[in-house]
Design a protein around this motif. Structure first.
Motif, short mmCIF file in Angstrom:
data_model
loop_
_atom_site.label_atom_id
_atom_site.label_comp_id
_atom_site.label_asym_id
_atom_site.label_seq_id
_atom_site.Cartn_x
_atom_site.Cartn_y
_atom_site.Cartn_z
N GLY A 44 38.04 -3.27 7.56
CA GLY A 44 38.92 -4.01 8.44
C GLY A 44 38.44 -5.21 8.64
N ILE A 45 37.36 -5.90 7.77
CA ILE A 45 36.92 -7.26 7.85
C ILE A 45 37.30 -7.77 6.45
CG2 ILE A 45 34.97 -8.49 8.32
CD1 ILE A 45 33.64 -6.15 9.64
N PRO A 46 38.27 -8.53 6.36
CA PRO A 46 38.93 -9.27 4.98
C PRO A 46 38.08 -10.37 4.52
CG PRO A 46 40.70 -9.75 6.70
CD PRO A 46 39.61 -8.57 7.35
N ARG B 73 27.56 -11.56 7.57
CA ARG B 73 26.94 -11.88 8.44
C ARG B 73 26.67 -10.55 9.59
NH1 ARG B 73 29.51 -15.89 11.72
NH2 ARG B 73 29.46 -14.75 13.59
N LEU B 74 27.77 -10.23 9.94
CA LEU B 74 27.78 -8.90 10.50
C LEU B 74 26.89 -7.63 10.18
CD1 LEU B 74 31.77 -8.49 11.80
CD2 LEU B 74 29.90 -9.50 13.03
N PHE C 299 21.83 -4.55 10.38
CA PHE C 299 21.06 -3.74 9.83
C PHE C 299 19.62 -4.43 9.32
CE2 PHE C 299 24.97 -1.56 8.94
CZ PHE C 299 24.75 -0.23 9.98
N GLY C 300 19.90 -5.95 9.41
CA GLY C 300 18.69 -6.83 9.07
C GLY C 300 18.52 -7.21 7.49
N VAL C 301 19.54 -6.78 6.74
CA VAL C 301 19.72 -7.00 5.49
C VAL C 301 21.04 -7.37 4.88
CG1 VAL C 301 19.78 -4.60 4.73
CG2 VAL C 301 18.63 -6.21 3.18
N SER C 302 21.25 -8.15 4.03
CA SER C 302 22.69 -8.38 3.52
C SER C 302 23.31 -7.21 2.80
CB SER C 302 22.82 -9.68 2.95
OG SER C 302 22.12 -9.14 1.23
N PRO C 303 24.49 -7.10 2.94
CA PRO C 303 24.88 -5.89 2.15
C PRO C 303 24.66 -5.72 0.72
CG PRO C 303 26.82 -7.20 3.15
CD PRO C 303 25.46 -7.60 3.45
N ALA C 304 24.88 -6.97 0.07
CA ALA C 304 24.46 -7.16 -1.47
C ALA C 304 22.87 -6.54 -1.55
CB ALA C 304 24.52 -8.57 -1.92
N GLU C 305 21.94 -7.07 -0.71
CA GLU C 305 20.58 -6.47 -0.69
C GLU C 305 20.48 -5.46 -0.43
OE1 GLU C 305 16.46 -6.63 -1.34
OE2 GLU C 305 17.95 -7.92 -2.04
#
Length: 136
Positions: free
Chosen positions: A103-105, A112-113, A118-124
């Motif tokens: 739900g976040i297009p 950023r959220l 979680f202290g890490v990017s989704p890619a990382e």
């Protein structure tokens, strides 16, 4: 992080096990939680969910915070991050696809959220999972 995930799991279980004998306000919030958990991947607003349970937005906001211990927007955002983490762990979807699914297009905003949560990017996060050779 684990505390957040455990809390969200409890809230999801409460939403699933709504009892008709609960007080009216508690029942309304359980109905709202069930709706939120079923539709977290769609745009959700406090006023929209309040209408679903036939309450004014201000009364719903107060009841929601009383019953869950969290403001509506924070609850929805945490739920979305919980599911984002699960999707990143369990699927091969791209980060932007996961962002849309929860739900976040806007993928940049989603990243950023996720990083804030979680202290890490989704890619990382995905790279670490791939590098570890295991999911989880």
């Amino acid at each position: 992080e684990e505390e957040l995930l455990a809390w969200l799991a409890r809230m999801e279980e409460e939403a699933r096990s709504a009892r008709p004998d609960a007080s009216a306000s508690r029942g309304d919030i359980r109905e709202a939680l069930a709706y939120i958990h079923a539709h977290y991947g769609e745009p959700l607003s406090l006023s929209q969910v309040a209408r679903k349970v036939n309450l004014s937005a201000s009364w719903f906001a107060a009841l929601f915070r009383q019953e869950t211990g969290r403001p509506f927007t924070e609850y929805v955002q945490d739920l979305r991050m919980y599911h984002a983490k699960r999707l990143l762990r369990e699927t091969d979807k791209k980060v932007y696809e996961v962002a849309c699914d929860v739900g976040i297009p806007n993928a940049k905003y989603f990243s950023r959220l996720f990083c804030d949560a979680f202290g890490v990017s989704p890619a990382e996060f995905k790279r670490r999972l791939a590098g570890s050779g295991k999911c989880g």
